[in-house]
Design a protein around this motif. Sequence first.
Motif, PDB file in Angstrom:
ATOM      1  N   THR A  42       0.834  -1.209   0.000  1.00 21.06           N
ATOM      2  CA  THR A  42       0.000   0.000   0.000  1.00 21.06           C
ATOM      3  C   THR A  42       0.871   1.263   0.000  1.00 21.06           C
ATOM      4  O   THR A  42       2.101   1.198   0.174  1.00 21.06           O
ATOM      5  N   TRP A  43       0.229   2.414  -0.177  1.00 21.55           N
ATOM      6  CA  TRP A  43       0.947   3.688  -0.185  1.00 21.55           C
ATOM      7  C   TRP A  43       1.658   3.925   1.142  1.00 21.55           C
ATOM      8  O   TRP A  43       2.824   4.335   1.172  1.00 21.55           O
ATOM      9  N   LEU A  44       0.961   3.663   2.244  1.00 23.19           N
ATOM     10  CA  LEU A  44       1.560   3.903   3.555  1.00 23.19           C
ATOM     11  C   LEU A  44       2.773   3.012   3.768  1.00 23.19           C
ATOM     12  O   LEU A  44       3.837   3.478   4.218  1.00 23.19           O
ATOM     13  N   GLY A  45       2.651   1.731   3.453  1.00 22.20           N
ATOM     14  CA  GLY A  45       3.766   0.814   3.621  1.00 22.20           C
ATOM     15  C   GLY A  45       4.943   1.176   2.733  1.00 22.20           C
ATOM     16  O   GLY A  45       6.103   1.103   3.158  1.00 22.20           O
ATOM     17  N   ALA A  46       4.656   1.595   1.482  1.00 25.38           N
ATOM     18  CA  ALA A  46       5.729   1.979   0.573  1.00 25.38           C
ATOM     19  C   ALA A  46       6.487   3.192   1.102  1.00 25.38           C
ATOM     20  O   ALA A  46       7.726   3.233   1.081  1.00 25.38           O
ATOM     21  N   LEU A  47       5.760   4.171   1.602  1.00 25.16           N
ATOM     22  CA  LEU A  47       6.404   5.377   2.141  1.00 25.16           C
ATOM     23  C   LEU A  47       7.224   5.054   3.382  1.00 25.16           C
ATOM     24  O   LEU A  47       8.346   5.555   3.546  1.00 25.16           O
ATOM     25  N   LEU A  48       6.676   4.221   4.261  1.00 23.83           N
ATOM     26  CA  LEU A  48       7.413   3.856   5.472  1.00 23.83           C
ATOM     27  C   LEU A  48       8.672   3.046   5.137  1.00 23.83           C
ATOM     28  O   LEU A  48       9.712   3.211   5.773  1.00 23.83           O
ATOM     29  N   GLY A  49       8.578   2.160   4.130  1.00 22.15           N
ATOM     30  CA  GLY A  49       9.739   1.377   3.734  1.00 22.15           C
ATOM     31  C   GLY A  49      10.842   2.250   3.158  1.00 22.15           C
ATOM     32  O   GLY A  49      12.023   2.061   3.464  1.00 22.15           O
ATOM     33  N   ILE A  50      10.461   3.194   2.318  1.00 21.14           N
ATOM     34  CA  ILE A  50      11.452   4.112   1.747  1.00 21.14           C
ATOM     35  C   ILE A  50      12.056   4.978   2.849  1.00 21.14           C
ATOM     36  O   ILE A  50      13.277   5.192   2.897  1.00 21.14           O
ATOM     37  N   TYR A  51      11.208   5.450   3.758  1.00 16.82           N
ATOM     38  CA  TYR A  51      11.706   6.257   4.870  1.00 16.82           C
ATOM     39  C   TYR A  51      12.645   5.447   5.763  1.00 16.82           C
ATOM     40  O   TYR A  51      13.608   5.982   6.310  1.00 16.82           O
ATOM     41  N   GLY A  52      12.377   4.146   5.896  1.00 12.52           N
ATOM     42  CA  GLY A  52      13.217   3.301   6.733  1.00 12.52           C
ATOM     43  C   GLY A  52      14.653   3.219   6.264  1.00 12.52           C
ATOM     44  O   GLY A  52      15.544   2.828   7.023  1.00 12.52           O
ATOM     45  N   LEU A  53      14.901   3.588   5.007  1.00 13.63           N
ATOM     46  CA  LEU A  53      16.260   3.593   4.481  1.00 13.63           C
ATOM     47  C   LEU A  53      16.979   4.912   4.730  1.00 13.63           C
ATOM     48  O   LEU A  53      18.203   4.986   4.599  1.00 13.63           O
ATOM     49  N   ILE A  54      16.229   5.957   5.064  1.00 17.61           N
ATOM     50  CA  ILE A  54      16.844   7.288   5.205  1.00 17.61           C
ATOM     51  C   ILE A  54      17.693   7.385   6.465  1.00 17.61           C
ATOM     52  O   ILE A  54      18.875   7.707   6.401  1.00 17.61           O
ATOM     53  N   PRO A  55      17.125   7.106   7.670  1.00 18.38           N
ATOM     54  CA  PRO A  55      18.015   6.995   8.826  1.00 18.38           C
ATOM     55  C   PRO A  55      18.659   5.614   8.753  1.00 18.38           C
ATOM     56  O   PRO A  55      18.010   4.625   9.059  1.00 18.38           O
ATOM     57  N   PRO A  56      19.916   5.510   8.280  1.00 18.01           N
ATOM     58  CA  PRO A  56      20.449   4.183   7.947  1.00 18.01           C
ATOM     59  C   PRO A  56      20.401   3.221   9.120  1.00 18.01           C
ATOM     60  O   PRO A  56      20.796   3.575  10.230  1.00 18.01           O
ATOM     61  N   PRO A  57      19.906   2.011   8.896  1.00 17.24           N
ATOM     62  CA  PRO A  57      20.009   0.956   9.906  1.00 17.24           C
ATOM     63  C   PRO A  57      21.483   0.626  10.133  1.00 17.24           C
ATOM     64  O   PRO A  57      22.368   1.216   9.518  1.00 17.24           O
ATOM     65  N   SER A  58      21.736  -0.301  11.013  1.00 18.13           N
ATOM     66  CA  SER A  58      23.117  -0.707  11.233  1.00 18.13           C
ATOM     67  C   SER A  58      23.707  -1.185   9.911  1.00 18.13           C
ATOM     68  O   SER A  58      23.006  -1.724   9.061  1.00 18.13           O
ATOM     69  N   ARG A  59      25.003  -0.987   9.743  1.00 16.39           N
ATOM     70  CA  ARG A  59      25.650  -1.305   8.464  1.00 16.39           C
ATOM     71  C   ARG A  59      25.414  -2.754   8.047  1.00 16.39           C
ATOM     72  O   ARG A  59      25.164  -3.043   6.886  1.00 16.39           O
ATOM     73  N   ARG A  60      25.453  -3.667   8.996  1.00 14.25           N
ATOM     74  CA  ARG A  60      25.315  -5.066   8.629  1.00 14.25           C
ATOM     75  C   ARG A  60      23.904  -5.407   8.187  1.00 14.25           C
ATOM     76  O   ARG A  60      23.675  -6.450   7.595  1.00 14.25           O
ATOM     77  N   THR A  61      22.918  -4.544   8.508  1.00 17.33           N
ATOM     78  CA  THR A  61      21.569  -4.739   8.001  1.00 17.33           C
ATOM     79  C   THR A  61      21.395  -4.039   6.665  1.00 17.33           C
ATOM     80  O   THR A  61      20.803  -4.587   5.738  1.00 17.33           O
ATOM     81  N   LEU A  62      21.902  -2.840   6.561  1.00 18.39           N
ATOM     82  CA  LEU A  62      21.693  -2.039   5.361  1.00 18.39           C
ATOM     83  C   LEU A  62      22.349  -2.659   4.135  1.00 18.39           C
ATOM     84  O   LEU A  62      21.712  -2.812   3.091  1.00 18.39           O
TER      85      LEU A  62
END
Length: 374
Positions: free
Chosen positions: A264-284
């Motif tokens: 959905t639109w909400l999930g897509a936006l949240l997923g893209i946003y989840g990449l902006i504050p980078p997760p830990s390097r080994r996850t990203l």
Amino acid sequence: MFPFLIILVLGASYSLTIAPGLTWAHFSADGGDLISAAATGGVPHPSGYPLYLILARGFQLLPVGNLAFRTNLLSAVCTILTALILYIFLLHQLRGRPSAQSASFLAALAYGLAPFVWGQALVTEVYALHGLLLMLCIYVPSLENPRISEWMRGFVFGIAAANHLTAILMFPLLALGSDGKIFGSIPVLLKRGLGVVVGLSLYLLLPVRAYFDPPINWGDASTLDGFFWLISGQIYHQYPFSLSLADVVQRLRAFAGLLLDQFTWLGALLGIYGLIPPPSRRTLIPTLWMGMVFLLFAIFYGSYDSQVNLLPVWLAFAIWLAYGLQDLLGLLPERSKRQTAIAGLLFAAVMLRIPFIFSSVDASGDFRAQDFIE
């Protein structure tokens, strides 16, 4: 409680929609070939799928339904296990962060209920198992448990490729250390490489099966030429990079629509946003690699059913979605009523979406293949 809910929701959804027998739904036209090969000790179409054959035969021995239904069950179980491991992995990665449990749970549920993932859980195909093994390729290397040897980390990648050859695209991740950085330890790489070879050795099962001349015997792998023809997928070599530029652009446009269909639109936006504050390097790094290489493979692979190769992309996106969710919930005080209310509303939204997906994935009344046989 959350693992139980994942099993309950996905188990109920899949049990109500699973195909009762042989079906062609959800790009499963190879189902008859896989079912027959597993049941007769045969060798299915390239690349032979030795690990899938072993597991499928185990499910075919269950005392329920017909042969095809029992094989379909393997896909449902693999998808539920993938969602559970995804939840555990996210809990491990988000530990110490606000709302880790809620974000992990919602992301795992969103993955299992994504229409394409749901559809693959209902039919006989290798992709549900493919998703489970790729999840393990992300999860196992992230573990800091000293009992997990370097050999075992490589073995997971090897058995993933013993199910589907595209798992080879994950092999570069074997060069990552526990901190997510590329390392140059030759002994470690050799141990992981040995694990890969042991996992890939499952392909040696195919010449043994072919030697007994079963009724399903693609390529006759009992000969050296036939074996390499089979495991190399030679009949599919014309597909990569066979599309015109216009077709590639069309697939890129279609991908955006498929992404919205899954989350959905909400999930897509949240997923893209989840990449902006980078997760830990080994996850990203591992998830970005998995998402990008399988997206490019699906776009440039010229078969009509190329979108089946997007399942690892949806898996990677679900991980990014969890980071977006935890940031959203983290805006509110931890364990506050408002945070609980927002998490509850998001869960309700996921559940309310089920009836709208149900009719598009439901294979419980699909008897087209059986009618054709009759």
